[in-house]
Design a protein around this motif. Sequence first.
Motif, mmCIF file in Angstrom:
data_model
loop_
_atom_site.group_PDB
_atom_site.id
_atom_site.type_symbol
_atom_site.label_atom_id
_atom_site.label_comp_id
_atom_site.label_asym_id
_atom_site.label_seq_id
_atom_site.Cartn_x
_atom_site.Cartn_y
_atom_site.Cartn_z
ATOM 1 N N VAL A 16 -33.989 43.682 119.547
ATOM 2 C CA VAL A 16 -32.809 42.819 119.506
ATOM 3 C C VAL A 16 -32.596 42.264 118.101
ATOM 4 O O VAL A 16 -31.482 42.312 117.544
ATOM 5 C CB VAL A 16 -32.954 41.665 120.520
ATOM 6 N N ALA A 17 -33.677 41.728 117.516
ATOM 7 C CA ALA A 17 -33.576 41.136 116.179
ATOM 8 C C ALA A 17 -33.224 42.179 115.131
ATOM 9 O O ALA A 17 -32.442 41.923 114.213
ATOM 10 C CB ALA A 17 -34.889 40.447 115.820
ATOM 11 N N GLY A 22 -29.880 44.463 111.055
ATOM 12 C CA GLY A 22 -29.334 45.629 110.375
ATOM 13 C C GLY A 22 -27.824 45.591 110.277
ATOM 14 O O GLY A 22 -27.245 45.936 109.237
ATOM 15 N N THR A 23 -27.170 45.142 111.343
ATOM 16 C CA THR A 23 -25.706 45.074 111.355
ATOM 17 C C THR A 23 -25.192 43.995 110.406
ATOM 18 O O THR A 23 -24.320 44.238 109.558
ATOM 19 C CB THR A 23 -25.199 44.787 112.780
ATOM 20 N N THR A 130 -33.539 33.854 124.869
ATOM 21 C CA THR A 130 -32.826 33.084 123.848
ATOM 22 C C THR A 130 -32.384 33.983 122.699
ATOM 23 O O THR A 130 -31.236 33.900 122.229
ATOM 24 C CB THR A 130 -33.718 31.958 123.302
ATOM 25 N N LEU A 131 -33.279 34.853 122.248
ATOM 26 C CA LEU A 131 -32.948 35.778 121.168
ATOM 27 C C LEU A 131 -31.813 36.717 121.570
ATOM 28 O O LEU A 131 -30.921 37.019 120.771
ATOM 29 C CB LEU A 131 -34.181 36.597 120.778
ATOM 30 N N LEU A 132 -31.857 37.173 122.813
ATOM 31 C CA LEU A 132 -30.824 38.088 123.302
ATOM 32 C C LEU A 132 -29.457 37.411 123.342
ATOM 33 O O LEU A 132 -28.448 37.996 122.907
ATOM 34 C CB LEU A 132 -31.212 38.595 124.699
ATOM 35 N N LEU A 133 -29.404 36.178 123.835
ATOM 36 C CA LEU A 133 -28.139 35.444 123.899
ATOM 37 C C LEU A 133 -27.605 35.142 122.502
ATOM 38 O O LEU A 133 -26.394 35.257 122.248
ATOM 39 C CB LEU A 133 -28.332 34.148 124.688
ATOM 40 N N MET A 134 -28.499 34.766 121.593
ATOM 41 C CA MET A 134 -28.089 34.488 120.214
ATOM 42 C C MET A 134 -27.538 35.738 119.544
ATOM 43 O O MET A 134 -26.522 35.691 118.840
ATOM 44 C CB MET A 134 -29.279 33.935 119.419
ATOM 45 N N ALA A 135 -28.190 36.864 119.767
ATOM 46 C CA ALA A 135 -27.741 38.121 119.166
ATOM 47 C C ALA A 135 -26.382 38.535 119.717
ATOM 48 O O ALA A 135 -25.501 38.966 118.963
ATOM 49 C CB ALA A 135 -28.772 39.219 119.416
ATOM 50 N N ALA A 136 -26.198 38.410 121.024
ATOM 51 C CA ALA A 136 -24.925 38.779 121.639
ATOM 52 C C ALA A 136 -23.783 37.914 121.103
ATOM 53 O O ALA A 136 -22.699 38.421 120.772
ATOM 54 C CB ALA A 136 -25.027 38.639 123.162
ATOM 55 N N ALA A 137 -24.029 36.607 120.987
ATOM 56 C CA ALA A 137 -23.007 35.699 120.466
ATOM 57 C C ALA A 137 -22.698 36.008 119.001
ATOM 58 O O ALA A 137 -21.529 35.991 118.585
ATOM 59 C CB ALA A 137 -23.479 34.252 120.608
ATOM 60 N N SER A 138 -23.724 36.324 118.227
ATOM 61 C CA SER A 138 -23.532 36.622 116.803
ATOM 62 C C SER A 138 -22.746 37.911 116.599
ATOM 63 O O SER A 138 -21.844 37.979 115.755
ATOM 64 C CB SER A 138 -24.889 36.728 116.100
ATOM 65 N N ILE A 179 -27.986 32.828 112.079
ATOM 66 C CA ILE A 179 -28.559 33.193 113.381
ATOM 67 C C ILE A 179 -29.448 34.426 113.232
ATOM 68 O O ILE A 179 -30.553 34.493 113.795
ATOM 69 C CB ILE A 179 -27.444 33.460 114.407
ATOM 70 N N ALA A 180 -28.961 35.418 112.482
ATOM 71 C CA ALA A 180 -29.758 36.627 112.268
ATOM 72 C C ALA A 180 -31.057 36.303 111.548
ATOM 73 O O ALA A 180 -32.117 36.870 111.845
ATOM 74 C CB ALA A 180 -28.942 37.649 111.467
ATOM 75 N N THR A 181 -30.989 35.382 110.597
ATOM 76 C CA THR A 181 -32.187 34.960 109.869
ATOM 77 C C THR A 181 -33.200 34.320 110.814
ATOM 78 O O THR A 181 -34.400 34.592 110.739
ATOM 79 C CB THR A 181 -31.807 33.966 108.760
ATOM 80 N N ALA A 182 -32.706 33.457 111.690
ATOM 81 C CA ALA A 182 -33.591 32.793 112.650
ATOM 82 C C ALA A 182 -34.267 33.811 113.565
ATOM 83 O O ALA A 182 -35.456 33.682 113.900
ATOM 84 C CB ALA A 182 -32.803 31.781 113.479
ATOM 85 N N GLU A 183 -33.530 34.835 113.973
ATOM 86 C CA GLU A 183 -34.114 35.870 114.830
ATOM 87 C C GLU A 183 -35.164 36.676 114.070
ATOM 88 O O GLU A 183 -36.248 36.969 114.588
ATOM 89 C CB GLU A 183 -33.018 36.785 115.364
ATOM 90 N N CYS A 184 -34.848 37.060 112.847
ATOM 91 C CA CYS A 184 -35.805 37.852 112.045
ATOM 92 C C CYS A 184 -37.087 37.072 111.796
ATOM 93 O O CYS A 184 -38.174 37.653 111.746
ATOM 94 C CB CYS A 184 -35.176 38.225 110.700
#
Length: 263
Positions: A16-17, A22-23, A130-138, A179-184
């Motif tokens: 997910v991250a 990458g995107t 949480t990571l999945l929801l954040m990624a989808a929203a981003s 958000i991407a930074t937080a996931e990574c």
Amino acid sequence: MFEYDFMRTAFAASGVAAILAGTVGFFLVLRGQTFAGHALSHVGFTGATGAVLFGLSPLGGLVGFTLVAGIAMGLFGEKLAERDVAIGMMLSLALGLGLLFLHFYTSAATQAAALLFGNVLGVDNSALLTLLLMAAASLAALAFIVRPLIFASLQAELAEARGVPLRFVSAAFLAIVAIATAECAQIVGVLLVFTLMVGPAAAAQNFSRRLAIGVALSAALALAEAWGGLTLAFYSDWPTSFWITALSGVVYFASIAARRLAA
């Protein structure tokens, strides 16, 4: 390897991250804002350590600080010199605060190490959701602004003349980067976010100049590096973050060599 629950969760979380990194990273490199991405990861460390100090969720602090900092950086505008000085000062202040927080809460040393270098094997099902929801929203937000973002990235002056709100686009994009930074950071740690967000994106742009292909390739490379790093870590017992970083470096330098051979 997949008979263990923690490995299945780690592969899902890193996948997910990586796709988000990458995107988003492709546009970060395209816009020449890699320094902003690097700074956001360190700002996030301050947010996470501050949250731990006050008994809150480290991920919540990480996301909150990076979001505020990302929006602020976006509002600095498009002038490179002015923007980078402001970002550098924000980064210095954030690192100073992070050091102060650790000074007051020295028992957080183990958590600090996990934040700095990542601990993907420690991600549980709640954090994965949480990571999945954040990624989808981003990704949804990125899809919403992608047209003006591309226009502003490639022809900023013309975009401004056509009425594109450059500051809004920049602030919205850097909020997504936050958000991407937080996931990574959950996967490779705040010190190595650059390797997963910027490395695959830069390599993809060396392999292809076509926008759609570049974005897809960047996400695919980030995913391959994340999953490859996890696999190598499982069989070698070396840190996952090291393997992801090593793979990112190999792919990037291979892309440079391929571009020079094709020239």
